[in-house]
Design a protein around this motif. Structure first.
Motif, mmCIF file in Angstrom:
data_model
loop_
_atom_site.group_PDB
_atom_site.id
_atom_site.type_symbol
_atom_site.label_atom_id
_atom_site.label_comp_id
_atom_site.label_asym_id
_atom_site.label_seq_id
_atom_site.Cartn_x
_atom_site.Cartn_y
_atom_site.Cartn_z
ATOM 1 N N LEU A 156 1.048 -1.035 0.028
ATOM 2 C CA LEU A 156 0.274 0.637 0.526
ATOM 3 C C LEU A 156 0.569 1.439 -0.046
ATOM 4 C CD1 LEU A 156 -3.008 1.691 0.197
ATOM 5 C CD2 LEU A 156 -2.723 1.174 2.913
ATOM 6 N N LEU A 157 1.769 1.059 0.669
ATOM 7 C CA LEU A 157 2.476 2.403 1.127
ATOM 8 C C LEU A 157 3.453 2.648 -0.237
ATOM 9 C CD1 LEU A 157 4.038 1.914 4.483
ATOM 10 C CD2 LEU A 157 2.469 3.825 3.528
ATOM 11 N N ALA A 158 3.745 1.375 -1.620
ATOM 12 C CA ALA A 158 4.973 1.395 -2.403
ATOM 13 C C ALA A 158 4.003 2.425 -3.412
ATOM 14 C CB ALA A 158 4.726 0.241 -3.215
ATOM 15 N N VAL A 159 2.570 1.619 -3.701
ATOM 16 C CA VAL A 159 1.835 2.198 -4.070
ATOM 17 C C VAL A 159 1.679 4.701 -4.108
ATOM 18 C CG1 VAL A 159 -1.104 3.100 -5.464
ATOM 19 C CG2 VAL A 159 0.156 0.844 -4.891
ATOM 20 N N LEU A 160 1.300 4.659 -2.620
ATOM 21 C CA LEU A 160 1.297 6.099 -2.196
ATOM 22 C C LEU A 160 2.561 7.172 -2.676
ATOM 23 C CD1 LEU A 160 -1.255 5.480 0.818
ATOM 24 C CD2 LEU A 160 -1.667 5.759 -1.040
ATOM 25 N N ALA A 161 3.843 6.193 -2.025
ATOM 26 C CA ALA A 161 5.468 6.512 -1.754
ATOM 27 C C ALA A 161 5.903 6.022 -2.752
ATOM 28 C CB ALA A 161 5.636 6.748 -0.627
ATOM 29 N N PRO A 162 5.158 5.527 -4.706
ATOM 30 C CA PRO A 162 6.415 4.699 -4.689
ATOM 31 C C PRO A 162 7.908 5.562 -5.601
ATOM 32 C CG PRO A 162 4.734 6.512 -6.486
ATOM 33 C CD PRO A 162 4.492 6.561 -5.727
ATOM 34 N N GLN A 163 8.051 7.232 -4.599
ATOM 35 C CA GLN A 163 10.164 7.102 -4.779
ATOM 36 C C GLN A 163 10.941 6.575 -3.690
ATOM 37 O OE1 GLN A 163 7.202 8.481 -2.941
ATOM 38 N NE2 GLN A 163 7.390 9.513 -1.486
ATOM 39 N N LEU A 164 10.555 5.546 -2.880
ATOM 40 C CA LEU A 164 10.717 4.897 -1.608
ATOM 41 C C LEU A 164 11.653 3.509 -2.325
ATOM 42 C CD1 LEU A 164 8.201 6.776 1.937
ATOM 43 C CD2 LEU A 164 10.412 7.723 0.255
ATOM 44 N N PRO A 165 12.706 3.722 -1.243
ATOM 45 C CA PRO A 165 12.905 2.308 -1.442
ATOM 46 C C PRO A 165 12.205 1.044 -0.682
ATOM 47 C CG PRO A 165 14.470 3.595 -0.316
ATOM 48 C CD PRO A 165 13.360 4.854 -0.601
ATOM 49 N N ALA A 166 12.527 -0.288 -1.177
ATOM 50 C CA ALA A 166 12.095 -1.141 -0.452
ATOM 51 C C ALA A 166 12.172 -1.112 0.455
ATOM 52 C CB ALA A 166 11.657 -2.557 -1.732
ATOM 53 N N GLU A 167 13.570 -1.051 1.298
ATOM 54 C CA GLU A 167 13.810 -1.159 2.736
ATOM 55 C C GLU A 167 12.707 -0.671 3.163
ATOM 56 O OE1 GLU A 167 17.174 0.772 0.466
ATOM 57 O OE2 GLU A 167 15.778 -0.797 -0.295
ATOM 58 N N ARG A 168 13.394 0.342 3.218
ATOM 59 C CA ARG A 168 12.401 2.063 3.683
ATOM 60 C C ARG A 168 10.937 1.684 4.115
ATOM 61 N NH1 ARG A 168 12.902 7.717 5.412
ATOM 62 N NH2 ARG A 168 11.357 7.481 7.013
ATOM 63 N N LEU A 169 10.078 1.063 2.880
ATOM 64 C CA LEU A 169 8.616 0.814 2.513
ATOM 65 C C LEU A 169 8.761 -0.201 3.640
ATOM 66 C CD1 LEU A 169 7.949 0.931 -0.845
ATOM 67 C CD2 LEU A 169 7.147 2.712 0.641
ATOM 68 N N GLN A 170 9.723 -0.814 4.091
ATOM 69 C CA GLN A 170 9.626 -2.444 4.660
ATOM 70 C C GLN A 170 9.880 -1.561 5.747
ATOM 71 O OE1 GLN A 170 8.805 -5.758 4.424
ATOM 72 N NE2 GLN A 170 8.687 -5.999 6.210
ATOM 73 N N ARG A 171 10.887 -1.155 6.742
ATOM 74 C CA ARG A 171 10.504 -0.422 8.106
ATOM 75 C C ARG A 171 9.305 0.766 8.720
ATOM 76 N NH1 ARG A 171 15.713 0.731 6.263
ATOM 77 N NH2 ARG A 171 15.173 2.944 5.779
ATOM 78 N N SER A 172 8.998 0.991 7.892
ATOM 79 C CA SER A 172 8.030 1.735 7.417
ATOM 80 C C SER A 172 6.172 0.889 8.423
ATOM 81 C CB SER A 172 7.313 3.008 6.687
ATOM 82 O OG SER A 172 8.521 3.743 6.609
ATOM 83 N N ALA A 173 6.537 0.021 7.298
ATOM 84 C CA ALA A 173 5.362 -1.252 7.307
ATOM 85 C C ALA A 173 5.776 -1.456 8.684
ATOM 86 C CB ALA A 173 5.151 -2.079 6.399
ATOM 87 N N GLU A 174 6.883 -1.852 9.180
ATOM 88 C CA GLU A 174 6.732 -2.879 10.686
ATOM 89 C C GLU A 174 6.132 -1.574 11.572
ATOM 90 O OE1 GLU A 174 10.669 -3.694 10.626
ATOM 91 O OE2 GLU A 174 10.555 -5.101 9.891
ATOM 92 N N VAL A 175 6.630 0.091 11.576
ATOM 93 C CA VAL A 175 6.130 0.221 12.605
ATOM 94 C C VAL A 175 5.078 0.583 13.078
ATOM 95 C CG1 VAL A 175 6.778 3.212 13.362
ATOM 96 C CG2 VAL A 175 8.682 1.838 12.255
ATOM 97 N N ALA A 176 4.113 1.145 11.269
ATOM 98 C CA ALA A 176 2.700 1.158 11.540
ATOM 99 C C ALA A 176 1.806 -0.268 12.609
ATOM 100 C CB ALA A 176 2.435 1.243 10.315
ATOM 101 N N VAL A 177 2.356 -0.953 12.315
ATOM 102 C CA VAL A 177 1.722 -2.313 12.806
ATOM 103 C C VAL A 177 2.221 -2.153 14.371
ATOM 104 C CG1 VAL A 177 1.948 -4.896 12.817
ATOM 105 C CG2 VAL A 177 2.120 -3.946 10.668
ATOM 106 N N HIS A 178 3.435 -1.928 14.373
ATOM 107 C CA HIS A 178 3.328 -1.829 15.693
ATOM 108 C C HIS A 178 3.468 -0.114 16.707
ATOM 109 C CE1 HIS A 178 7.184 -4.974 15.042
ATOM 110 N NE2 HIS A 178 6.717 -4.847 16.777
#
Length: 217
Positions: A156-178
């Motif tokens: 979902l974040l990749a669609v909203l922020a396609p400019q961000l690298p995959a590893e940043r999107l993964q970290r952000s997803a982890e933060v969001a869940v926690h």
């Protein structure tokens, strides 16, 4: 002979009616026990919960409970499996695809409201899956769903922020869940009339975090 055959035909459906009724009663009783167990786990925590307390909450004797479950662990396993199945369905519904062009506050409403409603209806979800005294095997049962949630949020974040690298999107997803799991106990502990205010604060937190994230180059 014809009369005997006719009698057999009329009696045969009646012979199967009683087992079906017993099965339906058994399914209702099972659902009542799982609901009561969820309430007791949510109120007392896993370690302090007892089969006697669960039976009392369900309005049955301990002997009746043991007809369905041999011990507390078996009850917890059944509750956890039910929660996992239902939460996956909710997650698939709200995180299945990102609505194009939807403003962030509205998108958060679409995602957060059903997830909050699920946890309110299933108050032991946090206790059983991430509680401090939750058995290891229940935590492990939740891991595939947790991984799927991270994957969905990352997509979902990749669609909203396609400019961000995959590893940043993964970290952000982890933060969001926690973030969500960290705030949900506060939401659940609040009085029903106060919950909308706490949910609004939760959404505001996500709006600020995701808003800054989406603006990153």
């Amino acid at each position: 002979m014809a009369q005997q055959a006719e009698t057999a035909r009329t009696e045969r459906p009646q012979a199967t009616a009683a087992p079906r009724k017993r099965q339906a009663r058994g399914e209702r009783r099972m659902a009542e026990l799982l609901r009561a167990a969820g309430e007791v786990f949510a109120q007392s925590g896993y370690s302090a919960a007892t089969t006697n307390a669960i039976a009392a909450r369900a309005g049955v004797s301990p002997g009746t409970l043991y007809q369905y479950f041999p011990n507390k662990d078996a009850i917890a396993d059944a509750v956890a499996e039910q929660y996992t199945t239902e939460l996956r369905a909710v997650m698939d519904s709200v995180l299945g695809s990102a609505p194009q062009g939807m403003p962030l506050p509205e998108l958060l409403d679409v995602i957060i409201d059903p997830l909050v409603a699920f946890h309110i209806a299933h108050p032991a979800c946090i206790v059983l899956f991430v509680g401090p005294d939750s058995p290891q095997h229940l935590t492990e049962l939740h891991l595939p769903l947790h991984a799927a949630m991270l994957e969905r949020i990352g997509a979902l974040l990749a669609v909203l922020a396609p400019q961000l690298p995959a590893e940043r999107l993964q970290r952000s997803a982890e933060v969001a869940v926690h973030m969500f799991k960290g705030v949900m106990p506060l939401v659940l502990a609040s009085a029903p009339q106060d919950r909308p205010a706490y949910v609004a604060e939760l959404k505001l937190t996500f709006e600020g975090y995701f808003g800054l994230l989406l603006d990153l180059p």
